[in-house]
Design a protein around this motif. Structure first.
Motif, short mmCIF file in Angstrom:
data_model
loop_
_atom_site.label_atom_id
_atom_site.label_comp_id
_atom_site.label_asym_id
_atom_site.label_seq_id
_atom_site.Cartn_x
_atom_site.Cartn_y
_atom_site.Cartn_z
N ASN A 1 3.84 53.18 -9.44
CA ASN A 1 4.19 52.89 -10.82
C ASN A 1 4.31 51.38 -11.06
O ASN A 1 3.98 50.89 -12.13
N LYS A 2 4.74 50.66 -10.03
CA LYS A 2 4.85 49.21 -10.16
C LYS A 2 3.47 48.57 -10.32
O LYS A 2 3.30 47.66 -11.13
N GLN A 3 2.48 49.05 -9.56
CA GLN A 3 1.13 48.52 -9.68
C GLN A 3 0.57 48.76 -11.08
O GLN A 3 0.02 47.86 -11.70
N ILE A 4 0.74 49.99 -11.55
CA ILE A 4 0.22 50.35 -12.88
C ILE A 4 0.89 49.49 -13.95
O ILE A 4 0.23 48.99 -14.87
N ARG A 5 2.18 49.30 -13.83
CA ARG A 5 2.93 48.50 -14.81
C ARG A 5 2.46 47.05 -14.80
O ARG A 5 2.31 46.42 -15.85
N ASN A 6 2.22 46.50 -13.63
CA ASN A 6 1.84 45.09 -13.52
C ASN A 6 0.39 44.84 -13.94
O ASN A 6 0.03 43.69 -14.18
N LEU A 7 -0.41 45.90 -14.01
CA LEU A 7 -1.81 45.71 -14.41
C LEU A 7 -2.02 45.85 -15.91
O LEU A 7 -3.15 45.82 -16.38
N ARG A 8 -0.95 45.98 -16.68
CA ARG A 8 -1.06 46.10 -18.13
C ARG A 8 -1.54 44.79 -18.76
O ARG A 8 -1.27 43.71 -18.24
N GLY A 9 -2.21 44.92 -19.89
CA GLY A 9 -2.54 43.75 -20.69
C GLY A 9 -3.66 42.92 -20.13
O GLY A 9 -4.48 43.38 -19.33
N THR A 10 -3.73 41.68 -20.59
CA THR A 10 -4.80 40.77 -20.19
C THR A 10 -4.21 39.56 -19.48
O THR A 10 -3.03 39.27 -19.61
N THR A 11 -5.07 38.86 -18.73
CA THR A 11 -4.65 37.63 -18.06
C THR A 11 -5.72 36.57 -18.27
O THR A 11 -6.83 36.86 -18.69
N VAL A 12 -5.38 35.34 -17.93
CA VAL A 12 -6.29 34.21 -18.09
C VAL A 12 -7.12 34.08 -16.81
O VAL A 12 -6.59 34.11 -15.70
N LEU A 13 -8.43 33.92 -16.99
CA LEU A 13 -9.34 33.77 -15.86
C LEU A 13 -9.16 32.40 -15.23
O LEU A 13 -8.84 31.42 -15.92
N PHE A 14 -9.36 32.29 -13.91
CA PHE A 14 -9.29 30.99 -13.24
C PHE A 14 -10.31 30.05 -13.84
O PHE A 14 -11.41 30.46 -14.22
N GLU A 15 -9.97 28.78 -13.91
CA GLU A 15 -10.80 27.82 -14.65
C GLU A 15 -12.20 27.68 -14.08
O GLU A 15 -13.17 27.55 -14.82
N GLY A 16 -12.34 27.74 -12.75
CA GLY A 16 -13.67 27.64 -12.15
C GLY A 16 -14.59 28.77 -12.57
O GLY A 16 -15.78 28.56 -12.85
N ASP A 17 -14.04 29.98 -12.64
CA ASP A 17 -14.81 31.12 -13.09
C ASP A 17 -15.03 31.08 -14.60
O ASP A 17 -16.07 31.48 -15.11
N ALA A 18 -14.03 30.59 -15.33
CA ALA A 18 -14.12 30.53 -16.79
C ALA A 18 -15.24 29.61 -17.23
O ALA A 18 -15.91 29.88 -18.23
N VAL A 19 -15.46 28.53 -16.50
CA VAL A 19 -16.55 27.60 -16.84
C VAL A 19 -17.89 28.33 -16.78
O VAL A 19 -18.73 28.19 -17.68
N LYS A 20 -18.08 29.16 -15.76
CA LYS A 20 -19.33 29.89 -15.61
C LYS A 20 -19.49 30.93 -16.72
O LYS A 20 -20.59 31.11 -17.24
N VAL A 21 -18.41 31.61 -17.07
CA VAL A 21 -18.48 32.62 -18.13
C VAL A 21 -18.87 31.97 -19.44
O VAL A 21 -19.76 32.45 -20.15
N ARG A 22 -18.23 30.85 -19.77
CA ARG A 22 -18.54 30.17 -21.03
C ARG A 22 -19.95 29.60 -21.04
O ARG A 22 -20.64 29.64 -22.06
N LYS A 23 -20.40 29.08 -19.91
CA LYS A 23 -21.70 28.41 -19.87
C LYS A 23 -22.88 29.38 -19.85
O LYS A 23 -23.84 29.22 -20.60
N PHE A 24 -22.81 30.40 -18.99
CA PHE A 24 -23.96 31.26 -18.77
C PHE A 24 -23.93 32.55 -19.59
O PHE A 24 -24.97 33.03 -20.01
N TRP A 25 -22.75 33.11 -19.81
CA TRP A 25 -22.68 34.43 -20.42
C TRP A 25 -22.30 34.40 -21.89
O TRP A 25 -22.72 35.22 -22.67
N MET A 26 -21.45 33.43 -22.26
CA MET A 26 -21.00 33.38 -23.65
C MET A 26 -21.16 31.95 -24.19
O MET A 26 -20.17 31.25 -24.45
#
Length: 66
Positions: free
Chosen positions: A38-63
């Motif tokens: 139950n603790k795992q399920i509770r902690n996986l709720r909602g959204t989180t911020v992607l790490f900046e190194g990965d976020a750069v790739k998402v913004r540049k190549f995918w979006m």
């Protein structure tokens, strides 16, 4: 020159905030809830911020227009 298009899979998985950060839904909640605590399920709720190194790739190549 062809237009740059947003990857349709990325549209569904990521959201870019006004400050340029990339939000994503946490993995691990699609199926198999019976084996997670139950603790795992509770902690996986909602959204989180992607790490900046990965976020750069998402913004540049995918979006590129995000």
């Amino acid at each position: 020159m062809p237009k740059m298009k947003t990857k349709s899979g990325a549209k569904k998985r990521f959201k870019i905030t006004g400050t340029g950060k990339v939000l994503y839904a946490q993995r691990g909640k699609r199926h198999g809830m019976i084996k997670r605590t139950n603790k795992q399920i509770r902690n996986l709720r909602g959204t989180t911020v992607l790490f900046e190194g990965d976020a750069v790739k998402v913004r540049k190549f995918w979006m590129p227009h995000g």
